[in-house]
Scaffold this motif. Structure first.
Motif, PDB file in Angstrom:
ATOM      1  N   LEU A  30      -2.150   4.040   0.702  1.00  0.00           N
ATOM      2  CA  LEU A  30      -1.207   3.434  -0.239  1.00  0.00           C
ATOM      3  C   LEU A  30       0.123   4.193  -0.262  1.00  0.00           C
ATOM      4  CD1 LEU A  30      -3.554   2.601  -3.251  1.00  0.00           C
ATOM      5  CD2 LEU A  30      -2.474   0.978  -1.691  1.00  0.00           C
ATOM      6  N   ALA A  31       0.064   5.483  -0.011  1.00  0.00           N
ATOM      7  CA  ALA A  31       1.280   6.292  -0.003  1.00  0.00           C
ATOM      8  C   ALA A  31       2.205   5.916   1.147  1.00  0.00           C
ATOM      9  CB  ALA A  31       0.917   7.773   0.079  1.00  0.00           C
ATOM     10  N   ARG A  32       1.704   5.140   2.097  1.00  0.00           N
ATOM     11  CA  ARG A  32       2.508   4.765   3.257  1.00  0.00           C
ATOM     12  C   ARG A  32       3.178   3.397   3.095  1.00  0.00           C
ATOM     13  NH1 ARG A  32      -0.102   6.302   8.914  1.00  0.00           N
ATOM     14  NH2 ARG A  32       2.135   6.212   9.366  1.00  0.00           N
ATOM     15  N   LEU A  33       3.016   2.803   1.923  1.00  0.00           N
ATOM     16  CA  LEU A  33       3.670   1.524   1.671  1.00  0.00           C
ATOM     17  C   LEU A  33       5.185   1.567   1.894  1.00  0.00           C
ATOM     18  CD1 LEU A  33       1.708   0.244  -1.453  1.00  0.00           C
ATOM     19  CD2 LEU A  33       1.864  -0.904   0.762  1.00  0.00           C
ATOM     20  N   LYS A  57       0.318  -6.205  -1.860  1.00  0.00           N
ATOM     21  CA  LYS A  57       0.606  -4.913  -2.497  1.00  0.00           C
ATOM     22  C   LYS A  57      -0.102  -4.806  -3.840  1.00  0.00           C
ATOM     23  CE  LYS A  57       4.925  -3.723  -2.644  1.00  0.00           C
ATOM     24  NZ  LYS A  57       6.397  -3.847  -2.775  1.00  0.00           N
ATOM     25  N   PRO A  58      -0.514  -3.604  -4.217  1.00  0.00           N
ATOM     26  CA  PRO A  58      -1.158  -3.438  -5.531  1.00  0.00           C
ATOM     27  C   PRO A  58      -0.165  -3.689  -6.669  1.00  0.00           C
ATOM     28  CG  PRO A  58      -0.825  -1.312  -4.432  1.00  0.00           C
ATOM     29  CD  PRO A  58      -0.453  -2.356  -3.445  1.00  0.00           C
ATOM     30  N   GLY A  59      -0.711  -4.072  -7.804  1.00  0.00           N
ATOM     31  CA  GLY A  59       0.144  -4.341  -8.961  1.00  0.00           C
ATOM     32  C   GLY A  59       0.547  -5.796  -9.045  1.00  0.00           C
ATOM     33  N   THR A  60       1.377  -6.114 -10.000  1.00  0.00           N
ATOM     34  CA  THR A  60       1.846  -7.483 -10.198  1.00  0.00           C
ATOM     35  C   THR A  60       2.824  -7.856  -9.089  1.00  0.00           C
ATOM     36  OG1 THR A  60       1.655  -7.234 -12.587  1.00  0.00           O
ATOM     37  CG2 THR A  60       2.983  -9.076 -11.773  1.00  0.00           C
TER      38      THR A  60
END
Length: 311
Positions: A179-182, A215-218
């Motif tokens: 996720l840190a590589r988004l 992507k995570p989140g809204t």
């Protein structure tokens, strides 16, 4: 990747030649042919045939890269090939298995991740050919690193790197390191859009729709809508995957059965054989649209069920 009929005579010459320099020349000729000839896979009408043929082609490309490790065309071909194979024939199967065999689906997603990352590694090696040292800079300042990529001809390398890494992240649920590589994916697709936003009839915008929804989140619905409309305009409605991506990126998070059904029916209304340049991806999108539509009651919950789940 394809056109092996053009590549095989040169391969034969390489095999019959003992000299390293001549062999390297022959390998580079094969690489040039593979990189410049386009992909007959995308226009093929037999999904199973392509799924069986791709592994051989990928191993051939890897064997050529062993001889010519900095051949930009071969590196792009490897990135594209492993990403395409994993997306169409591994991740898709994992998604369908998830309803009936969670453990098998998990194993298949792990394999999909390995293949996506394999393609990604080749893609970053290709970026290193474009500009030495860029992959190290991508970790700390991806936008700054990619600002040095200024040629439209490098858009395919940017796109396939974004696809490979983005899809690897999408099948690595809960992995903080991935996720840190988004930001890397966002920088890659952003730079490609800056250089040539109309590339391949809106494929960059179509990927942006898929990526925004994954992507995570809204989700950023305004951004998705903007990319969707531009992709639709550039593709002239000939990419069935765009409608499927919108259904999954917007209708499922919003729990909107009307939009969900409308988008999938648009994909199913297309003749997937008609538009030759995107025949294979259209066939796969057509099949996924039908499968998703069958699962509408699982994906779009009734209001009463939603209220009960929220308690």
């Amino acid at each position: 990747m394809a056109i092996l009929n053009r590549a095989l005579p040169v391969l034969l010459a390489a095999l019959l030649t003992a000299g390293c320099s001549v062999r390297r020349f022959a390998v580079n000729r094969v690489g040039d042919a593979l990189a410049s000839g386009g992909s007959s896979y995308e226009s093929d009408e037999d999904v199973e045939l392509v799924g069986s043929a791709l592994p051989f082609g990928l191993k051939l490309v890897e064997s050529l890269l062993a001889e010519s490790p900095r051949h930009k065309g071969l590196l792009l071909t490897a990135c594209q090939g492993f990403t395409t194979y994993s997306y169409l024939f591994v991740k898709e199967d994992a998604d369908r298995l998830a309803d009936t065999d969670i453990d098998a689906a998990s194993r298949m997603r792990t394999r999909a991740r390995r293949l996506f990352l394999r393609g990604h590694r080749y893609g970053y090696r290709g970026l290193e050919v474009v500009r030495a040292g860029i992959t190290g800079q991508m970790i700390t300042d991806p936008k700054g690193a990619l600002a040095m990529v200024r040629n439209k001809k490098d858009v395919p390398m940017l796109y396939w790197n974004a696809a490979a890494l983005g899809l690897a992240i999408s099948v690595s649920k809960g992995d903080a390191s991935m996720l840190a590589r988004l930001p890397e994916v966002e920088a890659l697709i952003g730079r490609a859009l800056e250089l040539d936003e109309s590339w391949q009839q809106g494929s960059l915008h179509e990927f942006a729709v898929t990526f925004a929804g994954a992507k995570p989140g809204t989700p950023d619905y305004a951004a998705i809508e903007k990319h969707y409309k531009r992709a639709l305009e550039l593709s002239k409605g000939k990419h069935a995957g765009l409608f499927v991506s919108y259904a999954e990126a917007v209708a499922v998070p919003k729990q909107d059965p009307v939009v969900f059904r409308s988008m999938l029916e648009k994909a199913l209304a297309m003749d997937p054989y008609e538009y030759e340049p995107s025949r294979l991806p259209n066939l796969v999108a057509y099949g996924r649209a039908g499968w998703l539509l069958e699962r509408i009651d699982d994906l779009i919950l009734a209001p009463g069920v939603m209220e009960e789940n929220a308690k």
